[in-house]
Motif scaffolding. Structure first.
Motif, PDB file in Angstrom:
ATOM      1  N   ARG A  13       0.862  -1.262   0.004  1.00  0.00           N
ATOM      2  CA  ARG A  13       0.008  -0.079  -0.035  1.00  0.00           C
ATOM      3  C   ARG A  13       0.949   1.239   0.161  1.00  0.00           C
ATOM      4  O   ARG A  13       1.679   1.362   0.788  1.00  0.00           O
ATOM      5  CB  ARG A  13      -0.768  -0.074   1.172  1.00  0.00           C
ATOM      6  CG  ARG A  13      -1.930   1.090   1.298  1.00  0.00           C
ATOM      7  CD  ARG A  13      -2.784   0.928   2.521  1.00  0.00           C
ATOM      8  NE  ARG A  13      -1.951   1.213   3.741  1.00  0.00           N
ATOM      9  CZ  ARG A  13      -2.236   0.712   4.740  1.00  0.00           C
ATOM     10  NH1 ARG A  13      -3.163   0.196   4.937  1.00  0.00           N
ATOM     11  NH2 ARG A  13      -1.503   1.078   6.070  1.00  0.00           N
ATOM     12  N   GLU A  15       1.651   4.936   0.722  1.00  0.00           N
ATOM     13  CA  GLU A  15       1.526   5.755   1.970  1.00  0.00           C
ATOM     14  C   GLU A  15       1.754   7.227   1.404  1.00  0.00           C
ATOM     15  O   GLU A  15       2.513   7.746   0.644  1.00  0.00           O
ATOM     16  CB  GLU A  15       2.727   5.347   3.020  1.00  0.00           C
ATOM     17  CG  GLU A  15       2.596   4.234   3.567  1.00  0.00           C
ATOM     18  CD  GLU A  15       1.273   3.892   4.282  1.00  0.00           C
ATOM     19  OE1 GLU A  15       0.525   4.970   4.696  1.00  0.00           O
ATOM     20  OE2 GLU A  15       0.699   2.555   4.394  1.00  0.00           O
ATOM     21  N   THR A  21       3.663   0.571   2.451  1.00  0.00           N
ATOM     22  CA  THR A  21       3.603  -0.546   3.752  1.00  0.00           C
ATOM     23  C   THR A  21       3.076  -1.685   3.193  1.00  0.00           C
ATOM     24  O   THR A  21       2.629  -1.835   2.073  1.00  0.00           O
ATOM     25  CB  THR A  21       2.495  -0.024   4.513  1.00  0.00           C
ATOM     26  OG1 THR A  21       2.642   1.126   5.285  1.00  0.00           O
ATOM     27  CG2 THR A  21       2.158  -1.098   5.640  1.00  0.00           C
ATOM     28  N   MET A  23       1.909  -5.991   3.612  1.00  0.00           N
ATOM     29  CA  MET A  23       1.146  -6.572   4.817  1.00  0.00           C
ATOM     30  C   MET A  23       1.240  -8.168   4.214  1.00  0.00           C
ATOM     31  O   MET A  23       1.087  -8.152   2.948  1.00  0.00           O
ATOM     32  CB  MET A  23      -0.072  -6.021   5.102  1.00  0.00           C
ATOM     33  CG  MET A  23      -0.038  -4.511   5.644  1.00  0.00           C
ATOM     34  SD  MET A  23      -1.648  -3.843   5.549  1.00  0.00           S
ATOM     35  CE  MET A  23      -1.519  -3.135   3.834  1.00  0.00           C
ATOM     36  N   VAL A  31       3.774  -7.102   9.167  1.00  0.00           N
ATOM     37  CA  VAL A  31       3.662  -5.424   8.684  1.00  0.00           C
ATOM     38  C   VAL A  31       5.068  -5.138   8.460  1.00  0.00           C
ATOM     39  O   VAL A  31       5.938  -5.020   9.582  1.00  0.00           O
ATOM     40  CB  VAL A  31       2.648  -4.535   9.233  1.00  0.00           C
ATOM     41  CG1 VAL A  31       2.525  -3.286   8.513  1.00  0.00           C
ATOM     42  CG2 VAL A  31       1.286  -5.461   9.282  1.00  0.00           C
ATOM     43  N   THR A  32       5.570  -4.565   7.464  1.00  0.00           N
ATOM     44  CA  THR A  32       6.627  -3.914   7.297  1.00  0.00           C
ATOM     45  C   THR A  32       6.456  -2.688   6.400  1.00  0.00           C
ATOM     46  O   THR A  32       5.620  -2.405   5.807  1.00  0.00           O
ATOM     47  CB  THR A  32       7.798  -4.737   7.072  1.00  0.00           C
ATOM     48  OG1 THR A  32       9.136  -3.897   6.977  1.00  0.00           O
ATOM     49  CG2 THR A  32       7.760  -5.189   5.417  1.00  0.00           C
ATOM     50  N   TYR A  33       7.695  -1.884   6.040  1.00  0.00           N
ATOM     51  CA  TYR A  33       7.665  -0.638   5.236  1.00  0.00           C
ATOM     52  C   TYR A  33       8.948  -0.614   4.534  1.00  0.00           C
ATOM     53  O   TYR A  33      10.043  -1.059   4.753  1.00  0.00           O
ATOM     54  CB  TYR A  33       7.519   0.441   6.316  1.00  0.00           C
ATOM     55  CG  TYR A  33       7.811   1.968   5.552  1.00  0.00           C
ATOM     56  CD1 TYR A  33       6.544   2.439   5.034  1.00  0.00           C
ATOM     57  CD2 TYR A  33       8.981   2.585   5.559  1.00  0.00           C
ATOM     58  CE1 TYR A  33       6.859   3.757   4.373  1.00  0.00           C
ATOM     59  CE2 TYR A  33       9.238   3.750   4.766  1.00  0.00           C
ATOM     60  CZ  TYR A  33       8.089   4.156   4.126  1.00  0.00           C
ATOM     61  OH  TYR A  33       8.333   5.549   3.578  1.00  0.00           O
ATOM     62  N   ARG A  35      10.985   2.301   1.454  1.00  0.00           N
ATOM     63  CA  ARG A  35      10.809   3.662   0.813  1.00  0.00           C
ATOM     64  C   ARG A  35      10.358   3.433  -0.669  1.00  0.00           C
ATOM     65  O   ARG A  35       9.857   4.399  -1.326  1.00  0.00           O
ATOM     66  CB  ARG A  35      12.078   4.333   0.934  1.00  0.00           C
ATOM     67  CG  ARG A  35      12.520   4.801   2.311  1.00  0.00           C
ATOM     68  CD  ARG A  35      13.608   5.513   2.521  1.00  0.00           C
ATOM     69  NE  ARG A  35      14.672   4.334   2.136  1.00  0.00           N
ATOM     70  CZ  ARG A  35      15.862   4.191   2.861  1.00  0.00           C
ATOM     71  NH1 ARG A  35      16.391   5.101   3.764  1.00  0.00           N
ATOM     72  NH2 ARG A  35      16.728   3.096   2.690  1.00  0.00           N
ATOM     73  N   ALA A  40      10.449  -2.470  -0.216  1.00  0.00           N
ATOM     74  CA  ALA A  40       9.200  -3.066   0.632  1.00  0.00           C
ATOM     75  C   ALA A  40       9.318  -4.497   0.378  1.00  0.00           C
ATOM     76  O   ALA A  40       8.925  -5.374   1.379  1.00  0.00           O
ATOM     77  CB  ALA A  40       7.918  -2.484   0.130  1.00  0.00           C
TER      78      ALA A  40
END
Length: 83
Positions: A13, A15, A21, A23, A31-33, A35, A40
């Motif tokens: 997703r 941001e 993000t 999932m 869940v992680t993030y 750039r 991701a």
């Protein structure tokens, strides 16, 4: 050492502040993030690996998305006045 292959669906997703993000629906709380999309995807691979390692350590079953059907739905509705 024998390798086992797992299948996981991921949701990436964008941001508003930038980045993505990631999932994993089959692994609650995974869940992680990153750039970028590339980052991701790398981060979510690492997160899944750590999650599986924890499940194995605690002798818990490893859920996968082997038989999960993925679909999307567009919904249109009429907005009502706030009165």
């Amino acid at each position: 050492m024998r390798k086992t292959r797992y299948h996981f669906n991921i949701i990436l997703r964008p941001e508003p502040e930038g980045g993505f993000t990631a999932m994993v629906p089959a692994l609650p709380g995974c869940v992680t993030y990153g750039r970028t999309l590339v980052e991701a995807r790398k981060m979510v691979k690492d997160a899944i690996s750590g999650y599986i390692e924890s499940l194995r350590k605690h002798k818990e079953p490893i859920p996968t998305d082997e038989e999960t059907l993925v679909a999307s739905l567009d919904l249109e509705y009429v907005q009502t006045s706030g009165r």
